[in-house]
Scaffold this motif. Structure first.
Motif, short mmCIF file in Angstrom:
data_model
loop_
_atom_site.label_atom_id
_atom_site.label_comp_id
_atom_site.label_asym_id
_atom_site.label_seq_id
_atom_site.Cartn_x
_atom_site.Cartn_y
_atom_site.Cartn_z
N VAL A 290 146.05 81.35 -4.80
CA VAL A 290 145.74 81.62 -3.24
C VAL A 290 146.60 80.67 -2.06
O VAL A 290 146.34 79.44 -2.57
CB VAL A 290 144.21 81.68 -2.96
CG1 VAL A 290 144.03 82.15 -1.57
CG2 VAL A 290 143.52 82.65 -3.85
N ARG A 291 147.09 81.41 -1.46
CA ARG A 291 148.20 80.31 -0.56
C ARG A 291 147.69 80.17 0.84
O ARG A 291 148.06 79.47 1.52
CB ARG A 291 149.54 81.08 -0.52
CG ARG A 291 150.39 81.05 -1.69
CD ARG A 291 150.78 79.75 -2.14
NE ARG A 291 151.89 79.92 -3.23
CZ ARG A 291 151.77 79.95 -4.49
NH1 ARG A 291 150.46 79.87 -5.06
NH2 ARG A 291 152.70 79.85 -5.39
N HIS A 292 146.60 80.92 1.42
CA HIS A 292 145.90 81.14 2.83
C HIS A 292 144.46 80.64 2.59
O HIS A 292 143.85 81.60 2.23
CB HIS A 292 146.38 82.26 3.38
CG HIS A 292 146.14 82.15 4.83
ND1 HIS A 292 147.18 82.67 5.62
CD2 HIS A 292 145.08 81.87 5.62
CE1 HIS A 292 146.74 82.21 6.88
NE2 HIS A 292 145.52 81.98 6.79
N ILE A 293 144.28 79.19 2.85
CA ILE A 293 142.79 79.05 2.73
C ILE A 293 142.56 78.39 4.26
O ILE A 293 143.12 77.21 4.51
CB ILE A 293 142.48 77.96 1.79
CG1 ILE A 293 142.95 78.61 0.40
CG2 ILE A 293 141.12 77.43 1.72
CD1 ILE A 293 142.79 77.69 -0.83
N THR A 294 141.37 78.60 4.91
CA THR A 294 140.93 77.94 6.16
C THR A 294 139.44 77.65 5.89
O THR A 294 138.71 78.24 5.49
CB THR A 294 141.16 79.20 7.32
OG1 THR A 294 142.49 79.52 7.46
CG2 THR A 294 140.79 78.45 8.68
N PHE A 295 139.39 76.22 6.55
CA PHE A 295 137.83 75.82 6.50
C PHE A 295 137.39 75.66 7.85
O PHE A 295 138.01 75.36 8.89
CB PHE A 295 138.16 74.35 6.03
CG PHE A 295 138.50 74.11 4.66
CD1 PHE A 295 137.55 73.94 3.60
CD2 PHE A 295 139.73 74.04 4.32
CE1 PHE A 295 138.00 74.00 2.23
CE2 PHE A 295 140.25 73.63 2.89
CZ PHE A 295 139.30 73.66 1.93
N VAL A 296 136.04 75.92 7.72
CA VAL A 296 135.27 75.82 8.91
C VAL A 296 134.16 74.92 8.83
O VAL A 296 133.40 75.09 8.03
CB VAL A 296 134.99 77.14 9.68
CG1 VAL A 296 133.84 76.88 10.87
CG2 VAL A 296 135.99 77.90 10.24
N ASP A 297 134.05 73.71 9.60
CA ASP A 297 133.00 72.76 9.45
C ASP A 297 132.50 71.82 10.45
O ASP A 297 133.69 71.61 11.34
CB ASP A 297 133.07 72.04 7.92
CG ASP A 297 131.56 71.53 7.45
OD1 ASP A 297 131.07 70.71 8.21
OD2 ASP A 297 131.38 71.87 6.26
N ASN A 298 131.49 71.48 10.82
CA ASN A 298 131.34 70.36 11.94
C ASN A 298 130.86 69.08 11.56
O ASN A 298 130.59 68.34 12.42
CB ASN A 298 130.56 71.16 13.03
CG ASN A 298 129.06 71.10 12.54
OD1 ASN A 298 128.80 70.98 11.49
ND2 ASN A 298 127.98 71.03 13.38
N ALA A 299 130.86 68.81 10.11
CA ALA A 299 130.23 67.50 9.64
C ALA A 299 131.49 66.77 9.49
O ALA A 299 132.42 66.85 9.53
CB ALA A 299 129.62 67.70 8.50
N LYS A 300 131.06 65.40 9.02
CA LYS A 300 132.01 64.16 8.88
C LYS A 300 131.71 63.71 7.56
O LYS A 300 130.63 63.82 7.09
CB LYS A 300 132.02 62.92 10.05
CG LYS A 300 132.41 63.58 11.31
CD LYS A 300 132.34 62.39 12.38
CE LYS A 300 133.07 62.87 13.75
NZ LYS A 300 133.33 61.52 14.79
N ILE A 301 132.63 63.09 6.93
CA ILE A 301 132.44 62.81 5.62
C ILE A 301 131.81 61.37 5.61
O ILE A 301 132.16 60.55 6.26
CB ILE A 301 134.07 62.57 4.83
CG1 ILE A 301 135.02 63.91 5.09
CG2 ILE A 301 133.78 62.28 3.44
CD1 ILE A 301 136.28 63.59 4.70
N SER A 302 130.72 61.54 4.74
CA SER A 302 129.91 60.27 4.44
C SER A 302 130.07 59.55 3.29
O SER A 302 130.62 60.54 2.24
CB SER A 302 128.53 60.63 4.69
OG SER A 302 127.95 61.71 3.66
#
Length: 614
Positions: A290-302
């Protein structure tokens, strides 16, 4: 082929004729004699065949000619009887057609009759089995790589020079078969082959080499050098793109030739949630090309994330942590530069999480909703991979309204559910098709094996199994209580199954409308080249077991029922604000769940009353 004497009027006895059987070796020997000995000579030639007395029942009586047919002194094979005959070989197809077949047969009959009349047949009974063979030669064959309908490929060129040099004194022309062996829709096809006649020039035994041609023309049609740009072949990014799908191509070549990779590679996937599930889903999607991937998230990496979420490293946690969605997209492109990865650091408004009526907060919620609607519209598949139940509500509603395939994955401690939401029929087919016309209870109340052969548009969504509306599940809970606590391998299993479910759906000719496979179908013929296409996969890691339940859409569902979708499509953001700012009773009143609860409580009271009177 054989000449037979007799008067059929004298007897009713019937005879089984010979069936001619010409071995490949015979044709090879005839070709050599035609080219090197007979040439243009059309005079009849003596040949010899044989017939075998001992074939299995059902086989015809065969008169066989093989490579030794031109040697009249060659021994006859064991258990066989010899037969002598005459070969009439013509040089042209016209001569073959014009040959007087009746006259040739009468001549052969006269020879047999003369052997009978003279008594020669008594001394040599072989003379009674006289046969004739009428042929036309010669056609030369070339394995032709050309695809043009009227012209042969280059390999024929020098072969014709050979023919002209060796045989032009014997033949004025030859017939040429350009054999083209192609594969069309998985089947061998030779209909592209062409056949034509070529006149041979006079050049027999010429000592001089013919004029040579053959330098390939360049892109401009001139006789200059051609330039080859190797930069793409040497660019590591280009090399990665050409190599990354090798495993997928091997799957097609060796194991699943009907696999449609284009449907998988071209799909656009929206991942809502870039945590443990999101990272594992993304890696599996890349494995499928798969060539088209979109992420949605509002958190930060802990600091706790990198060991469980494979797209992050320790450095991503420093200085407060990078935004997960942006870091995940950046890491995908570092892993494989050919992927089109994007990340959006944004919140998803949720039921039970009020939107304040100050201009900034309300406007921010409006922008988040509009952005989410645009993202869902611009993608083919939406993955719901969030931590809370209520965060899945808005994207479930939007995706149902826009007729997008939804793949949902949720985790417990050692259990998981992976499911595809029912894909609503197109709007022009009528609102009555969106959900069943009769009330349907949630699947958990009726049992997973109650339904069979349910098409995709009648399947339930994540919220169809509930009889309460989503609300704020984190209120009055400490931070450790808000975290999803799961066995470490569970997200990898569920994330991989979520992607494999998507791929199986895409391989089905009906896509998201495919009939759901259940656990009972595991022994049946699978509907796709990859196997089953379930509605749900519910896993129990403690038992290392999976089940495939199927459930109908719930007409009182708080996410996909026609009442919710109609209200959303009419009022848009205003309707959503009511849901965000109201308690769960708003959706329950709208869908009829409140009335269902009241009727259920009334029925329980009547049951208790009956028990007391007994």
């Amino acid at each position: 082929m054989a000449a037979v004497m007799g008067d059929p009027g004298l007897s009713k006895l019937q005879f089984a004729p010979f069936s001619s059987a010409l071995d490949v070796g015979f044709w090879h020997e005839l070709t050599q004699k035609k080219l090197n000995e007979y040439r243009l000579d059309e005079a009849p030639k003596d040949i010899k065949g044989y017939y075998y007395n001992g074939d299995s029942a059902g086989l015809p009586a065969r008169l066989t000619l093989e490579f030794s047919a031109f040697d009249m002194s060659a021994p006859t094979p064991a258990h066989c009887c010899p037969a002598v005959g005459t070969l009439y070989n013509t040089n042209t197809l016209e001569a073959f057609k014009a040959a007087d077949k009746k006259l040739l047969l009468e001549q052969a009959a006269n020879e047999i009759w003369e052997s009978i009349r003279s008594g020669a047949a008594l001394d040599n009974p072989v003379l009674l089995n006289k046969f004739l063979l009428l042929t036309f030669a010669i056609t030369v064959g070339v394995y032709d790589p050309c695809n043009l309908a009227q012209y042969p490929g280059w390999p024929l060129r020098n072969f014709l020079v050979l023919a002209a040099h060796r045989w032009s004194s014997s033949f004025q022309s030859v017939e040429v078969l350009c054999f083209r062996d192609r594969t069309l829709q998985g089947m061998r096809d030779v209909t592209h082959s062409i056949i034509f006649e070529v006149k041979l020039p006079e050049m027999a035994f010429s000592p001089d080499c013919p004029k040579a041609v053959g330098w390939e023309k360049n892109q401009k049609g001139g006789m200059g050098p051609r330039m080859v740009n190797l930069s793409e072949c040497m660019d590591p990014k280009r090399l990665a793109e050409s190599s990354v799908d090798l495993n997928l191509k091997l799957m097609c070549w060796r194991l699943v030739p009907t696999l449609d990779l284009d449907k998988v590679v071209s799909v656009k996937c929206l991942l809502l949630g870039a945590g443990t599930l999101g990272c594992n889903v993304a890696r599996t999607l890349m494995g499928w090309g798969v060539r088209h991937i979109t992420f949605v998230d509002n958190a930060k990496i802990s600091y706790s994330n990198p060991v469980r979420q494979p797209l992050y490293e320790f450095e991503d946690c420093l200085v407060g942590g990078k935004p997960k969605a942006l870091a995940a997209a950046d890491r995908l492109q570092k892993i494989f530069p050919g992927v089109n990865a994007r990340g959006f650091n944004m919140s998803i408004p949720m039921p039970g999480h009020p939107v304040n009526f100050s201009s900034v907060t309300l406007e921010q919620a409006r922008r988040d909703v509009e952005r989410l609607e645009q993202l869902v519209e611009g993608h083919d598949v939406v993955f719901l991979l969030m931590d809370t139940r209520e965060s899945r509500w808005l994207p479930a509603v939007i995706a149902a309204s826009k007729r997008k395939l939804v793949i949902n994955a949720a985790l417990g401690f050692d259990t998981f559910v992976v499911m595809r939401h029912g894909l609503k029929k197109p709007k022009q087919q009528g609102a009555g098709d969106l959900c069943p016309s009769h009330p349907v209870a949630p699947a958990d109340l009726l049992g997973p094996s109650l339904f069979a052969n349910i098409p995709g548009y009648k399947l339930g969504c994540y919220f169809c199994n509930d009889v309460v509306a989503p609300g704020d599940s984190t209120r009055d809970r400490t931070l450790d209580q808000q975290c999803t606590v799961s066995r470490p391998g569970l997200a990898m299993i569920a994330g991989a199954l979520a992607v494999e479910l998507m791929v199986s759906v895409l391989q089905h000719p009906e896509g998201g409308y495919a009939i759901a496979s259940s656990s009972d179908d595991r022994m049946n013929e699978p509907p796709t080249s990859l196997g089953l296409v379930p509605h749900q996969i519910r896993g129990f890691l403690s038992r290392f077991d999976n089940v495939l339940p199927v459930s109908l859409a719930f007409d009182k569902c708080t996410a996909c029922s026609s009442k919710v979708l109609d209200q959303y499509e009419r009022e848009g953001f205003n309707f959503l604000v009511k849901v965000f700012n109201s308690s769960h009773s708003f959706l329950e009143d709208l869908t009829g769940l409140t009335l269902l609860h009241q009727e259920t409580q009334a029925a329980e009271i009547w049951d208790m009353s009956d028990d007391e009177t007994v």
